[in-house]
Structure formats: C-alpha cells, structure tokens
Scaffold this active site. Sequence first.
Site, PDB file in Angstrom:
ATOM      1  N   LEU A   1       0.832  -1.200   0.000  1.00  0.00           N
ATOM      2  CA  LEU A   1       0.000   0.000   0.000  1.00  0.00           C
ATOM      3  C   LEU A   1       0.876   1.263   0.000  1.00  0.00           C
ATOM      4  CD1 LEU A   1      -2.730   1.524   0.442  1.00  0.00           C
ATOM      5  CD2 LEU A   1      -2.461   1.114   2.875  1.00  0.00           C
TER       6      LEU A   1
ATOM      7  N   GLU B   1       1.047   0.087  10.920  1.00  0.00           N
ATOM      8  CA  GLU B   1      -0.384  -0.199  11.173  1.00  0.00           C
ATOM      9  C   GLU B   1      -1.058   1.027  11.804  1.00  0.00           C
ATOM     10  OE1 GLU B   1      -0.784  -2.578   9.603  1.00  0.00           O
ATOM     11  OE2 GLU B   1       0.695  -4.151   9.973  1.00  0.00           O
TER      12      GLU B   1
HETATM   13  C1  LIG Z   1       9.534  -1.712   9.018  1.00  0.00           C
HETATM   14  C2  LIG Z   1       8.304  -1.236   8.296  1.00  0.00           C
HETATM   15  C3  LIG Z   1       7.469  -2.159   7.688  1.00  0.00           C
HETATM   16  C4  LIG Z   1       6.377  -1.726   6.932  1.00  0.00           C
HETATM   17  N1  LIG Z   1       5.627  -2.630   6.236  1.00  0.00           N
HETATM   18  C5  LIG Z   1       4.684  -2.182   5.374  1.00  0.00           C
HETATM   19  C6  LIG Z   1       4.013  -3.092   4.503  1.00  0.00           C
HETATM   20  O1  LIG Z   1       4.236  -4.303   4.538  1.00  0.00           O
HETATM   21  N2  LIG Z   1       3.110  -2.591   3.622  1.00  0.00           N
HETATM   22  C7  LIG Z   1       2.827  -1.253   3.542  1.00  0.00           C
HETATM   23  O2  LIG Z   1       2.021  -0.874   2.699  1.00  0.00           O
HETATM   24  N3  LIG Z   1       3.442  -0.358   4.367  1.00  0.00           N
HETATM   25  C8  LIG Z   1       4.370  -0.794   5.263  1.00  0.00           C
HETATM   26  N4  LIG Z   1       5.015   0.096   6.083  1.00  0.00           N
HETATM   27  C9  LIG Z   1       4.664   1.515   6.008  1.00  0.00           C
HETATM   28  C10 LIG Z   1       3.981   2.061   7.258  1.00  0.00           C
HETATM   29  O3  LIG Z   1       2.665   1.620   7.311  1.00  0.00           O
HETATM   30  C11 LIG Z   1       4.109   3.589   7.214  1.00  0.00           C
HETATM   31  O4  LIG Z   1       5.470   3.889   7.471  1.00  0.00           O
HETATM   32  C12 LIG Z   1       3.200   4.282   8.207  1.00  0.00           C
HETATM   33  O5  LIG Z   1       1.864   4.173   7.805  1.00  0.00           O
HETATM   34  C13 LIG Z   1       3.530   5.760   8.359  1.00  0.00           C
HETATM   35  O6  LIG Z   1       3.631   6.392   7.124  1.00  0.00           O
HETATM   36  P1  LIG Z   1       4.926   7.288   6.795  1.00  0.00           P
HETATM   37  O7  LIG Z   1       6.116   6.477   7.150  1.00  0.00           O
HETATM   38  O8  LIG Z   1       4.818   7.790   5.416  1.00  0.00           O
HETATM   39  O9  LIG Z   1       4.857   8.482   7.826  1.00  0.00           O
HETATM   40  P2  LIG Z   1       4.034   9.862   7.651  1.00  0.00           P
HETATM   41  O10 LIG Z   1       2.628   9.572   7.297  1.00  0.00           O
HETATM   42  O11 LIG Z   1       4.808  10.768   6.770  1.00  0.00           O
HETATM   43  O12 LIG Z   1       4.065  10.421   9.144  1.00  0.00           O
HETATM   44  C14 LIG Z   1       5.148  11.199   9.659  1.00  0.00           C
HETATM   45  C15 LIG Z   1       4.688  11.814  10.982  1.00  0.00           C
HETATM   46  O13 LIG Z   1       3.552  12.667  10.761  1.00  0.00           O
HETATM   47  C16 LIG Z   1       2.476  12.255  11.603  1.00  0.00           C
HETATM   48  N5  LIG Z   1       1.211  12.446  10.908  1.00  0.00           N
HETATM   49  C17 LIG Z   1       0.896  12.155   9.605  1.00  0.00           C
HETATM   50  N6  LIG Z   1      -0.389  12.419   9.370  1.00  0.00           N
HETATM   51  C18 LIG Z   1      -0.913  12.909  10.504  1.00  0.00           C
HETATM   52  C19 LIG Z   1      -2.206  13.362  10.914  1.00  0.00           C
HETATM   53  N7  LIG Z   1      -3.236  13.387  10.071  1.00  0.00           N
HETATM   54  N8  LIG Z   1      -2.391  13.770  12.193  1.00  0.00           N
HETATM   55  C20 LIG Z   1      -1.342  13.760  13.072  1.00  0.00           C
HETATM   56  N9  LIG Z   1      -0.103  13.341  12.769  1.00  0.00           N
HETATM   57  C21 LIG Z   1       0.106  12.917  11.502  1.00  0.00           C
HETATM   58  C22 LIG Z   1       2.731  10.791  11.892  1.00  0.00           C
HETATM   59  O14 LIG Z   1       2.071  10.362  13.082  1.00  0.00           O
HETATM   60  C23 LIG Z   1       4.246  10.781  12.014  1.00  0.00           C
HETATM   61  O15 LIG Z   1       4.608  11.171  13.306  1.00  0.00           O
HETATM   62  C24 LIG Z   1       6.089  -0.329   6.864  1.00  0.00           C
HETATM   63  C25 LIG Z   1       6.909   0.590   7.523  1.00  0.00           C
HETATM   64  C26 LIG Z   1       8.013   0.157   8.217  1.00  0.00           C
HETATM   65  C27 LIG Z   1       8.896   1.190   8.863  1.00  0.00           C
END
Ligand SMILES: Cc1cc2nc3c(=O)[nH]c(=O)nc-3n(C[C@H](O)[C@H](O)[C@H](O)COP(=O)(O)OP(=O)(O)OC[C@H]3O[C@@H](n4cnc5c(N)ncnc54)[C@H](O)[C@@H]3O)c2cc1C
Length: 414
Positions: free
Chosen positions: A129, A371
């Site tokens: 995703l 998640e």
């Molecule tokens: C080891 C690992 C395994 C993973 N495995 C998968 C996988 O198998 N499949 C998959 O699809 N994804 C996977 N992910 C992705 C993971 O789901 C995302 O990293 C996560 O959803 C956060 O997105 P981002 O990293 O882009 O952070 P961002 O969305 O950029 O967030 C950065 C910061 O901003 C804050 N923030 C963002 N939006 C808001 C809001 N509306 N209100 C308040 N605060 C906010 C967040 O809380 C965070 O502190 C994985 C990530 C990691 C690190």
Amino acid sequence: MDKKLIQLARTDFESYLVSIRELTENILRPNEYRLTHKDGVPEDLTDQLRKHGLFAMTLPEEYGGLGLNTEQQARLQIEITRASCVYRARFSTTVGLVCQGILQHATKDQKNDYLCRLASGEMTGAFALTEEAAGSDAAGVTTSAKLDGNTYVLNGAKRYISNANIADLFVVMARTGRPHKMTAGITAFLVEKNTPGMTIAPIDMKMGQDGAPTAEINFTDCRVPASSIVGGREGIGFKVAMAGINTARLHVACTSVGQAERLTEEALNYAVKRRQFDQSISEFQSVQNMLADCRAETLAAKSMILRTAEGISGPPSKAQRADISCCKYFATEMVGRVADRAVQILGGAGYLANHDVERLYRDVRLLRLFEGTSQIHQGIIAKHMIEEEATSNNKELTCQPSAAATKMGSPPSD
Ligand SMILES: Cc1cc2nc3c(=O)[nH]c(=O)nc-3n(C[C@H](O)[C@H](O)[C@H](O)COP(=O)(O)OP(=O)(O)OC[C@H]3O[C@@H](n4cnc5c(N)ncnc54)[C@H](O)[C@@H]3O)c2cc1C
C-alpha cells in the site's frame, strides 16, 4: 504443518498454548542470534512456525486454518512474541493483511487458489500500500492500473514493503481511474512473484527488527490479468486493506504485550543478580518502582486487549475499531516505556549490543509507527468519541474529526 498440533489447536487450545510456550522457550529464543539482516528467519526456524500452524492462525478450518476466535488469536500472539518479534514478522503480514483481505473480499476462485497455500506457509504474502505520497494518508496512492484488453498495466512505486524479497503473493493497491485521494478509486490486485515488470529493490537497512525485511517495489508496465482484481470489482481496494488492517492492529498490540513481558523478565533477572553497594539492585526502591511500573502497565494493556478481543466475532463494528485503536495506541506506547526502563535497570549493559535488551529496545520502536502511527490512532479514537457525543445528544457536530482519522478508521462505505 503438523497434523497433531493443528488438531490440538482446534480441540484443546490451552494445551496448544503450552506447546507454543515450549516452542518459544526451547527453540525460538535460543536461536534469536541467527536472525540477521542477511539471512532473515532461517528456513529451519520458519519450518517450526509452519509446523505449529502459525501461518494458519486467522483462517477458518475450511481453508486449512486453526479456526481460532479473536481472543484465542490474541492469546497466541502474546505467547509467541515472548520471543523476538522478528519471528512474528515472518508470518504476520500473511495472516493479517493478506489472508484477511482475501478471506473477506476475494472471489471463491481466488480463495480456493490461495488461502490453503497461505495457511500452510507454503506461500508468503506481502501487502503493498505505502508509497512516497501515501503513508498515513493511505488514500494518496498514485500507482496506476490501466485496463488494456484483458489485462491491467501497473505503473508506480511502493516502499517499506514487508517480505518484498521473500513473498510469493503480493496484494497491491493501485488506482484504477477515480480522482486522486478518493478511496473509491483504489483497487486491490493479486500479483504473483516474478511477474514481468515488477522489480524488488535491495532490502532496506533499518534501526531494528533485523531479519524482518522490507524493500521498495517498482512496477513498470507490469501486466496482470483482469481476474487478479481482489473480489473481481474495481474500487473496493480500500475495503480490502481495512479488512486486514484491523486484525493487524490488534495483533501489533498483542506483540507489544509479549515483548513487554519478555523485557520485564530480562530486567528482573538482571536486577536480582546484579549487586552494587553490597546488595542486589532489586532491593533499591527506585529499581523496584521501575519493575512494578513495567508489570502494571503490561497487565493494563493485556487486560484491555483481551477484553476488546473477547467481544469481536466477525468484522469489527465502528465502536470496536475505536477500541482496537485504543489497544494499539496504548500497548505500543507502553512497550516503549517498558523497553526504556529495562535499559535503565541494566545500566551500561543495557546499552551494549551483546545484550538482548538492547536489541529488543530497537525492535519495539517500530510498533508505534506501522499499522497506523500513534497520532493516527489518537485521531481515530477522538473521532469516535466526538461522533458518539453527537449521537447521544442528537446534536450537530460542532467539531469535525480530522480527514486523516476518517480515512484510516473506516472503510469507504461506513
Ligand atoms: C519496518 C516497516 C514495515 C512496513 N511494512 C509495510 C508493509 O508491509 N506494507 C505497507 O504498505 N506499508 C508498510 N510500512 C509503512 C507504514 O505503514 C508507514 O510507514 C506508516 O503508515 C507511516 O507512514 P509514513 O512512514 O509515510 O509516515 P508519515 O505519514 O509521513 O508520518 C510522519 C509523521 O507525521 C504524523 N502524521 C501524519 N499524518 C498525521 C495526521 N493526520 N495527524 C497527526 N499526525 C500525523 C505521523 O504520526 C508521524 O509522526 C512499513 C513501515 C516500516 C517502517
């Protein structure tokens, strides 16, 4: 899969849990040193997970699953995650995001094609995703899928995808035409490994969870048959994603409890043995306070998870999804505090790389990020509270919940 163990899980769950504790204590924990960035979870240890039916934990018996209810799944997750959560990562995406999406939304043929092979661990699943512009804001998916005759052509890039280098089956979220940011424009595709046009980048270097690989996936004119759309319908991809996400979130909360129990055990063992000022450090009140806080907070998280899980039989309601968010938020923050105290109790030893506590401290940091981050779960919980308040007083909402909480908390039809 070991037929006797599978039968035990279905008929005598308490005895099955004992066998899982033996697996954890006698095989998984002593082999944690073999979980590395290069080797992942070695095949003989993955076979142990298969044999004990861990890839089958969320599926009904008709697809080779253990047929466990939500509470039993929660107890199983807590038990197995007293060993490194990297073992859990080996099967978690398969049993959560992948199996649940297929079970709840796929066509009969798709279920027959894949579920038994996923349940046995013959196939490993990946869930794709996240993209550069679609992290917490999952509806920002820009990977496109364009219909061309009987095939869809996928173009785009996914990142941080667990199991990318070892998966046999990928559930890929792509946009099939509706405008950017609309969840109704997202469609889920089943893409098998080695499909031409899908390339996996080298695995990512991470802060922790060595052995649980993630990598970027690129799609360049990757053709998949129209029959690979989950459920055979465009536009239900976000529902497919949310089906698995609720299970995954509850299981991450359970993982936090298992890891907190492990960290507390490590800290307690160290505290009773380590002597300073001619006495065990466990006799110092301030060390006792830290140990007591670890136990109390772990018990609080475990209690709320088991109570939440007890009431769930089928797709969770809105209120139950908010409760799952409470569990995920509280338990993952809790294990961060427990890990920090464990390092403190070990003193310098807790900072050195040859102690399990140092590794566990890094491993559990991830639980607050995926998640749904803690901030996203706070948004979901508050949104539900505001809606409940409006409903109970039969009045207009004066404070609109954030768009992010709305998207991450509910499938589009809600
Ligand atoms: C080891 C690992 C395994 C993973 N495995 C998968 C996988 O198998 N499949 C998959 O699809 N994804 C996977 N992910 C992705 C993971 O789901 C995302 O990293 C996560 O959803 C956060 O997105 P981002 O990293 O882009 O952070 P961002 O969305 O950029 O967030 C950065 C910061 O901003 C804050 N923030 C963002 N939006 C808001 C809001 N509306 N209100 C308040 N605060 C906010 C967040 O809380 C965070 O502190 C994985 C990530 C990691 C690190």
